[in-house]
Design a protein around this motif. Structure first.
Motif, PDB file in Angstrom:
ATOM      1  N   PRO A 217       0.811  -1.218   0.000  1.00 26.57           N
ATOM      2  CA  PRO A 217       0.000   0.000   0.000  1.00 26.57           C
ATOM      3  C   PRO A 217       0.848   1.273   0.000  1.00 26.57           C
ATOM      4  O   PRO A 217       1.962   1.302   0.529  1.00 26.57           O
ATOM      5  CB  PRO A 217      -0.827  -0.111   1.273  1.00 26.57           C
ATOM      6  N   ASN A 218       0.309   2.312  -0.594  1.00 21.57           N
ATOM      7  CA  ASN A 218       0.976   3.617  -0.656  1.00 21.57           C
ATOM      8  C   ASN A 218       0.590   4.445   0.561  1.00 21.57           C
ATOM      9  O   ASN A 218      -0.590   4.555   0.890  1.00 21.57           O
ATOM     10  CB  ASN A 218       0.552   4.369  -1.919  1.00 21.57           C
ATOM     11  N   PRO A 219       1.568   5.050   1.236  1.00 24.16           N
ATOM     12  CA  PRO A 219       1.238   5.858   2.418  1.00 24.16           C
ATOM     13  C   PRO A 219       0.423   7.095   2.022  1.00 24.16           C
ATOM     14  O   PRO A 219       0.635   7.688   0.972  1.00 24.16           O
ATOM     15  CB  PRO A 219       2.589   6.270   2.986  1.00 24.16           C
ATOM     16  N   ALA A 220      -0.511   7.461   2.892  1.00 25.68           N
ATOM     17  CA  ALA A 220      -1.328   8.655   2.678  1.00 25.68           C
ATOM     18  C   ALA A 220      -0.506   9.890   3.022  1.00 25.68           C
ATOM     19  O   ALA A 220       0.587   9.792   3.584  1.00 25.68           O
ATOM     20  CB  ALA A 220      -2.585   8.589   3.540  1.00 25.68           C
ATOM     21  N   ALA A 221      -1.044  11.051   2.698  1.00 21.08           N
ATOM     22  CA  ALA A 221      -0.324  12.314   2.930  1.00 21.08           C
ATOM     23  C   ALA A 221       0.025  12.505   4.402  1.00 21.08           C
ATOM     24  O   ALA A 221       1.092  13.005   4.743  1.00 21.08           O
ATOM     25  CB  ALA A 221      -1.163  13.484   2.428  1.00 21.08           C
ATOM     26  N   GLN A 222      -0.892  12.098   5.315  1.00 19.79           N
ATOM     27  CA  GLN A 222      -0.636  12.266   6.748  1.00 19.79           C
ATOM     28  C   GLN A 222       0.359  11.231   7.268  1.00 19.79           C
ATOM     29  O   GLN A 222       0.984  11.430   8.290  1.00 19.79           O
ATOM     30  CB  GLN A 222      -1.941  12.133   7.566  1.00 19.79           C
ATOM     31  N   GLY A 223       0.472  10.086   6.590  1.00 21.30           N
ATOM     32  CA  GLY A 223       1.424   9.065   6.991  1.00 21.30           C
ATOM     33  C   GLY A 223       0.928   8.141   8.082  1.00 21.30           C
ATOM     34  O   GLY A 223       1.642   7.252   8.510  1.00 21.30           O
ATOM     35  N   ASP A 224      -0.306   8.318   8.573  1.00 20.61           N
ATOM     36  CA  ASP A 224      -0.842   7.469   9.635  1.00 20.61           C
ATOM     37  C   ASP A 224      -1.477   6.196   9.099  1.00 20.61           C
ATOM     38  O   ASP A 224      -1.772   5.275   9.851  1.00 20.61           O
ATOM     39  CB  ASP A 224      -1.881   8.232  10.456  1.00 20.61           C
ATOM     40  N   PHE A 225      -1.714   6.139   7.802  1.00 20.95           N
ATOM     41  CA  PHE A 225      -2.277   4.942   7.190  1.00 20.95           C
ATOM     42  C   PHE A 225      -1.784   4.850   5.749  1.00 20.95           C
ATOM     43  O   PHE A 225      -1.256   5.812   5.189  1.00 20.95           O
ATOM     44  CB  PHE A 225      -3.813   4.941   7.251  1.00 20.95           C
ATOM     45  N   ALA A 226      -1.963   3.665   5.184  1.00 22.76           N
ATOM     46  CA  ALA A 226      -1.579   3.443   3.792  1.00 22.76           C
ATOM     47  C   ALA A 226      -2.680   2.619   3.137  1.00 22.76           C
ATOM     48  O   ALA A 226      -3.350   1.825   3.798  1.00 22.76           O
ATOM     49  CB  ALA A 226      -0.246   2.709   3.730  1.00 22.76           C
ATOM     50  N   PHE A 227      -2.878   2.832   1.832  1.00 25.96           N
ATOM     51  CA  PHE A 227      -3.909   2.064   1.151  1.00 25.96           C
ATOM     52  C   PHE A 227      -3.459   1.715  -0.264  1.00 25.96           C
ATOM     53  O   PHE A 227      -2.577   2.353  -0.824  1.00 25.96           O
ATOM     54  CB  PHE A 227      -5.241   2.826   1.107  1.00 25.96           C
TER      55      PHE A 227
ATOM     56  N   PHE B 149     -17.964   3.647 -10.105  1.00 27.57           N
ATOM     57  CA  PHE B 149     -19.006   2.990  -9.322  1.00 27.57           C
ATOM     58  C   PHE B 149     -18.484   2.146  -8.165  1.00 27.57           C
ATOM     59  O   PHE B 149     -18.968   2.238  -7.055  1.00 27.57           O
ATOM     60  CB  PHE B 149     -19.873   2.123 -10.230  1.00 27.57           C
ATOM     61  N   PHE B 150     -17.482   1.314  -8.372  1.00 30.61           N
ATOM     62  CA  PHE B 150     -17.070   0.333  -7.367  1.00 30.61           C
ATOM     63  C   PHE B 150     -15.551   0.306  -7.260  1.00 30.61           C
ATOM     64  O   PHE B 150     -14.843   0.432  -8.254  1.00 30.61           O
ATOM     65  CB  PHE B 150     -17.580  -1.057  -7.766  1.00 30.61           C
ATOM     66  N   ALA B 151     -15.068   0.129  -6.033  1.00 27.43           N
ATOM     67  CA  ALA B 151     -13.627  -0.025  -5.806  1.00 27.43           C
ATOM     68  C   ALA B 151     -13.418  -0.897  -4.574  1.00 27.43           C
ATOM     69  O   ALA B 151     -14.269  -0.957  -3.686  1.00 27.43           O
ATOM     70  CB  ALA B 151     -12.960   1.328  -5.612  1.00 27.43           C
ATOM     71  N   SER B 152     -12.291  -1.567  -4.529  1.00 25.63           N
ATOM     72  CA  SER B 152     -11.922  -2.348  -3.343  1.00 25.63           C
ATOM     73  C   SER B 152     -10.410  -2.314  -3.213  1.00 25.63           C
ATOM     74  O   SER B 152      -9.697  -1.985  -4.164  1.00 25.63           O
ATOM     75  CB  SER B 152     -12.419  -3.792  -3.458  1.00 25.63           C
ATOM     76  N   GLY B 153      -9.947  -2.653  -2.016  1.00 24.54           N
ATOM     77  CA  GLY B 153      -8.503  -2.636  -1.817  1.00 24.54           C
ATOM     78  C   GLY B 153      -8.112  -2.938  -0.381  1.00 24.54           C
ATOM     79  O   GLY B 153      -8.915  -3.440   0.402  1.00 24.54           O
ATOM     80  N   HIS B 154      -6.870  -2.602  -0.065  1.00 21.62           N
ATOM     81  CA  HIS B 154      -6.286  -2.868   1.250  1.00 21.62           C
ATOM     82  C   HIS B 154      -6.023  -1.549   1.966  1.00 21.62           C
ATOM     83  O   HIS B 154      -5.635  -0.566   1.354  1.00 21.62           O
ATOM     84  CB  HIS B 154      -4.959  -3.627   1.091  1.00 21.62           C
ATOM     85  N   LEU B 155      -6.206  -1.578   3.277  1.00 20.04           N
ATOM     86  CA  LEU B 155      -5.953  -0.400   4.112  1.00 20.04           C
ATOM     87  C   LEU B 155      -5.125  -0.847   5.309  1.00 20.04           C
ATOM     88  O   LEU B 155      -5.507  -1.777   6.022  1.00 20.04           O
ATOM     89  CB  LEU B 155      -7.282   0.215   4.574  1.00 20.04           C
ATOM     90  N   HIS B 156      -3.977  -0.211   5.522  1.00 25.62           N
ATOM     91  CA  HIS B 156      -3.120  -0.501   6.680  1.00 25.62           C
ATOM     92  C   HIS B 156      -3.111   0.739   7.563  1.00 25.62           C
ATOM     93  O   HIS B 156      -2.671   1.810   7.135  1.00 25.62           O
ATOM     94  CB  HIS B 156      -1.694  -0.842   6.235  1.00 25.62           C
ATOM     95  N   VAL B 157      -3.571   0.582   8.814  1.00 24.85           N
ATOM     96  CA  VAL B 157      -3.665   1.711   9.740  1.00 24.85           C
ATOM     97  C   VAL B 157      -2.600   1.540  10.823  1.00 24.85           C
ATOM     98  O   VAL B 157      -2.633   0.576  11.587  1.00 24.85           O
ATOM     99  CB  VAL B 157      -5.071   1.799  10.377  1.00 24.85           C
ATOM    100  N   THR B 158      -1.652   2.482  10.877  1.00 21.14           N
ATOM    101  CA  THR B 158      -0.620   2.420  11.912  1.00 21.14           C
ATOM    102  C   THR B 158      -1.088   3.132  13.176  1.00 21.14           C
ATOM    103  O   THR B 158      -0.950   2.590  14.269  1.00 21.14           O
ATOM    104  CB  THR B 158       0.692   3.052  11.422  1.00 21.14           C
TER     105      THR B 158
END
Length: 181
Positions: A4-14, A23-32
């Motif tokens: 996953p790519n880290p978000a701008a805040q860096g507290d999670f990545a998706f 219409f539809f999307a799915s994926g992975h979310l990693h929350v530190t």
């Protein structure tokens, strides 16, 4: 492989895994640490916790969700996710969005909606209003049809044969003799 790519805040990545245009999307979310509060707007989210424990805030309610559990974020709600585990919590998400045919042709694009009202809520309100108007029109139409049937019955009961012919002849003559404005 999930990276996953880290978000701008860096507290999670998706990482988005599958998607079908808007219409539809799915994926992975990693929350530190935590995923900051976000409005779901016109999307509905379903999350499944693969590993770890998180506290989920949806609107004004808080829920603790552990590995193997899932939760749903309905449209138009503010939500946030906070990691309770010492390691990174891993989640899988699915997102379904209410899509209009073309946003340029959206009739609500010209209307300034009240704060907090999404276009989906406005469509529901507009649909309810149209439904009420159609029901009212249908009841007036039924009343008009009933009245016209009753009037025709009364007319045919009293005026028939040569009297009806004479009446229509006179009415036609009067209608032709009235000057048009």
């Amino acid at each position: 492989m999930v990276s996953p790519n880290p978000a701008a805040q860096g507290d999670f990545a998706f990482q988005r895994a599958l998607s079908d245009s808007e219409f539809f999307a799915s994926g992975h979310l990693h929350v530190t640490h935590h995923k900051a509060a976000k409005n779901s707007k016109d999307s509905t989210y379903i999350f499944y916790v693969v590993e770890g424990s998180v506290t989920v805030r949806i609107h004004q309610t808080h829920h603790t969700v552990h590995a193997g559990d899932m939760f749903l974020v309905p449209r138009g709600n503010l939500y946030s996710i906070e990691n309770l585990a010492t390691t990174t919590s891993r989640l899988i998400f699915c997102q379904a969005r209410e899509v209009t045919s073309h946003s340029d042709l959206d009739p609500l694009r010209l209307i300034k909606l009240p704060k907090g009202m999404t276009t989906s809520k406005a469509y529901i309100l507009l649909g309810w209003l149209v439904e009420r108007l159609l029901k009212r029109f249908a009841s007036y139409r039924k009343l008009g049809v009933l009245w016209s049937r009753r009037a025709r019955f009364m007319f045919h009961q009293h005026v028939h044969g040569s009297r009806a012919y004479l009446l229509f002849f006179v009415l036609g003559f009067l209608a032709r003799s009235v000057p048009l404005l």
